[in-house]
Design a protein around this motif. Structure first.
Motif, PDB file in Angstrom:
ATOM      1  N   UNK A  39       0.861  -1.178   0.000  1.00 52.69           N
ATOM      2  CA  UNK A  39       0.000   0.000   0.000  1.00 52.69           C
ATOM      3  C   UNK A  39       0.901   1.234   0.000  1.00 52.69           C
ATOM      4  N   UNK A  40       0.539   2.239  -0.776  1.00 58.20           N
ATOM      5  CA  UNK A  40       1.302   3.485  -0.816  1.00 58.20           C
ATOM      6  C   UNK A  40       1.006   4.288   0.453  1.00 58.20           C
ATOM      7  N   UNK A  41       2.031   4.581   1.282  1.00 60.97           N
ATOM      8  CA  UNK A  41       1.782   5.307   2.531  1.00 60.97           C
ATOM      9  C   UNK A  41       1.324   6.749   2.318  1.00 60.97           C
ATOM     10  N   UNK A  42       1.514   7.280   1.118  1.00 58.62           N
ATOM     11  CA  UNK A  42       1.105   8.667   0.857  1.00 58.62           C
ATOM     12  C   UNK A  42      -0.339   8.766   0.395  1.00 58.62           C
ATOM     13  N   UNK A  43      -1.002   7.618   0.208  1.00 58.91           N
ATOM     14  CA  UNK A  43      -2.409   7.621  -0.187  1.00 58.91           C
ATOM     15  C   UNK A  43      -3.279   8.013   0.990  1.00 58.91           C
ATOM     16  N   UNK A  44      -4.312   8.785   0.724  1.00 56.46           N
ATOM     17  CA  UNK A  44      -5.246   9.129   1.795  1.00 56.46           C
ATOM     18  C   UNK A  44      -6.130   7.922   2.105  1.00 56.46           C
ATOM     19  N   UNK A  45      -6.611   7.867   3.321  1.00 59.56           N
ATOM     20  CA  UNK A  45      -7.420   6.728   3.766  1.00 59.56           C
ATOM     21  C   UNK A  45      -8.670   6.574   2.908  1.00 59.56           C
ATOM     22  N   UNK A  54      -8.108  -4.510   3.521  1.00 59.59           N
ATOM     23  CA  UNK A  54      -8.089  -5.886   4.036  1.00 59.59           C
ATOM     24  C   UNK A  54      -6.650  -6.406   4.122  1.00 59.59           C
ATOM     25  N   UNK A  55      -5.786  -6.022   3.166  1.00 57.20           N
ATOM     26  CA  UNK A  55      -4.371  -6.427   3.240  1.00 57.20           C
ATOM     27  C   UNK A  55      -3.705  -5.800   4.464  1.00 57.20           C
ATOM     28  N   UNK A  56      -4.028  -4.541   4.744  1.00 56.32           N
ATOM     29  CA  UNK A  56      -3.475  -3.889   5.945  1.00 56.32           C
ATOM     30  C   UNK A  56      -3.917  -4.633   7.204  1.00 56.32           C
ATOM     31  N   UNK A  57      -5.194  -4.995   7.258  1.00 59.05           N
ATOM     32  CA  UNK A  57      -5.710  -5.751   8.421  1.00 59.05           C
ATOM     33  C   UNK A  57      -4.983  -7.080   8.581  1.00 59.05           C
ATOM     34  N   UNK A  58      -4.815  -7.789   7.448  1.00 63.29           N
ATOM     35  CA  UNK A  58      -4.138  -9.093   7.479  1.00 63.29           C
ATOM     36  C   UNK A  58      -2.732  -8.968   8.028  1.00 63.29           C
ATOM     37  N   UNK A  59      -1.959  -8.021   7.490  1.00 65.59           N
ATOM     38  CA  UNK A  59      -0.569  -7.851   7.918  1.00 65.59           C
ATOM     39  C   UNK A  59      -0.514  -7.451   9.385  1.00 65.59           C
ATOM     40  N   UNK A  60      -1.422  -6.586   9.812  1.00 64.63           N
ATOM     41  CA  UNK A  60      -1.464  -6.190  11.223  1.00 64.63           C
ATOM     42  C   UNK A  60      -1.719  -7.389  12.123  1.00 64.63           C
ATOM     43  N   UNK A  61      -2.688  -8.215  11.748  1.00 61.64           N
ATOM     44  CA  UNK A  61      -3.016  -9.388  12.560  1.00 61.64           C
ATOM     45  C   UNK A  61      -1.855 -10.380  12.599  1.00 61.64           C
ATOM     46  N   UNK A  62      -1.172 -10.521  11.466  1.00 66.66           N
ATOM     47  CA  UNK A  62      -0.127 -11.527  11.357  1.00 66.66           C
ATOM     48  C   UNK A  62       1.188 -11.080  12.003  1.00 66.66           C
ATOM     49  N   UNK A  63       1.601  -9.832  11.771  1.00 66.48           N
ATOM     50  CA  UNK A  63       2.965  -9.424  12.129  1.00 66.48           C
ATOM     51  C   UNK A  63       3.094  -8.464  13.300  1.00 66.48           C
ATOM     52  N   UNK A  64       2.015  -7.839  13.717  1.00 67.43           N
ATOM     53  CA  UNK A  64       2.104  -6.829  14.759  1.00 67.43           C
ATOM     54  C   UNK A  64       1.164  -7.156  15.910  1.00 67.43           C
ATOM     55  N   UNK A  65       1.588  -6.768  17.111  1.00 68.15           N
ATOM     56  CA  UNK A  65       0.711  -6.890  18.275  1.00 68.15           C
ATOM     57  C   UNK A  65       0.197  -5.478  18.560  1.00 68.15           C
ATOM     58  N   UNK A  66      -1.113  -5.289  18.442  1.00 67.86           N
ATOM     59  CA  UNK A  66      -1.671  -3.942  18.560  1.00 67.86           C
ATOM     60  C   UNK A  66      -2.882  -3.921  19.484  1.00 67.86           C
ATOM     61  N   UNK A  67      -3.271  -2.697  19.841  1.00 68.20           N
ATOM     62  CA  UNK A  67      -4.469  -2.389  20.619  1.00 68.20           C
ATOM     63  C   UNK A  67      -4.615  -3.255  21.870  1.00 68.20           C
ATOM     64  N   UNK A  68      -5.709  -3.997  22.006  1.00 68.99           N
ATOM     65  CA  UNK A  68      -6.053  -4.699  23.248  1.00 68.99           C
ATOM     66  C   UNK A  68      -4.998  -5.668  23.723  1.00 68.99           C
ATOM     67  N   UNK A  69      -4.458  -6.483  22.811  1.00 65.07           N
ATOM     68  CA  UNK A  69      -3.441  -7.466  23.197  1.00 65.07           C
ATOM     69  C   UNK A  69      -2.199  -6.778  23.760  1.00 65.07           C
ATOM     70  N   UNK A  70      -1.754  -5.734  23.073  1.00 67.62           N
ATOM     71  CA  UNK A  70      -0.552  -5.021  23.504  1.00 67.62           C
ATOM     72  C   UNK A  70      -0.794  -4.301  24.823  1.00 67.62           C
ATOM     73  N   UNK A  71      -1.955  -3.660  24.966  1.00 66.16           N
ATOM     74  CA  UNK A  71      -2.274  -2.964  26.224  1.00 66.16           C
ATOM     75  C   UNK A  71      -2.303  -3.959  27.385  1.00 66.16           C
ATOM     76  N   UNK A  72      -2.892  -5.139  27.140  1.00 62.87           N
ATOM     77  CA  UNK A  72      -2.955  -6.176  28.181  1.00 62.87           C
ATOM     78  C   UNK A  72      -1.554  -6.635  28.579  1.00 62.87           C
ATOM     79  N   UNK A  73      -0.679  -6.813  27.595  1.00 57.54           N
ATOM     80  CA  UNK A  73       0.679  -7.268  27.891  1.00 57.54           C
ATOM     81  C   UNK A  73       1.447  -6.215  28.691  1.00 57.54           C
ATOM     82  N   UNK A  74       1.331  -4.950  28.297  1.00 55.08           N
ATOM     83  CA  UNK A  74       2.026  -3.876  29.012  1.00 55.08           C
ATOM     84  C   UNK A  74       1.529  -3.784  30.453  1.00 55.08           C
ATOM     85  N   UNK A  75       0.201  -3.853  30.652  1.00 58.12           N
ATOM     86  CA  UNK A  75      -0.350  -3.808  32.008  1.00 58.12           C
ATOM     87  C   UNK A  75       0.099  -5.013  32.829  1.00 58.12           C
TER      88      UNK A  75
END
Length: 125
Positions: A39-45, A54-75
């Protein structure tokens, strides 16, 4: 409005500035994320099509720990430090800075509003 990882991203921002609104994604991770999702990062949402979102969602789920899971781990990490009574845990419990900062004149963000302590009265002669 694109909804990724439970966050509504603002339509008028470019992807490189909108994606860091997701907890756990910083400005440097965005470049990585966009490259993996092709995805081109300079493209507007608003200009992203459904496939790109959907590709962004897939990559986020597969490669990054974000939002609730990450907050739970930090806490959980903070709770563990508090339970084992280490120095950093004690500082967390007391609401003081944990990384060695000066607290005599600063640290208002961590300590909260100043609590005025009355001074001693001068002794009369």
């Amino acid at each position: 409005m694109a909804r990724i990882a439970g966050i509504d991203l603002p339509r008028d921002k470019m992807a490189q500035y909108a994606l860091p609104l997701i907890y756990g994604i910083g400005k440097h991770n965005v470049i990585d994320l966009c490259a993996k999702a092709d995805v081109d990062p300079r493209k507007k949402i608003r200009d992203l099509n459904d496939q790109e979102v959907s590709r962004l969602r897939e990559v986020l789920d597969r490669d990054f720990q974000v939002e609730g899971d990450l907050r739970r781990e930090v806490q959980g990490n903070i709770r563990r430090l508090i339970e084992i009574n280490c120095y950093r845990g004690v500082r967390h419990r007391r609401g003081l800075p944990t990384r060695g900062q000066n607290t005599r004149h600063n640290a208002r963000t961590r300590k909260g509003k100043p609590k005025t302590v009355a001074g001693k009265k001068k002794a009369r002669k």
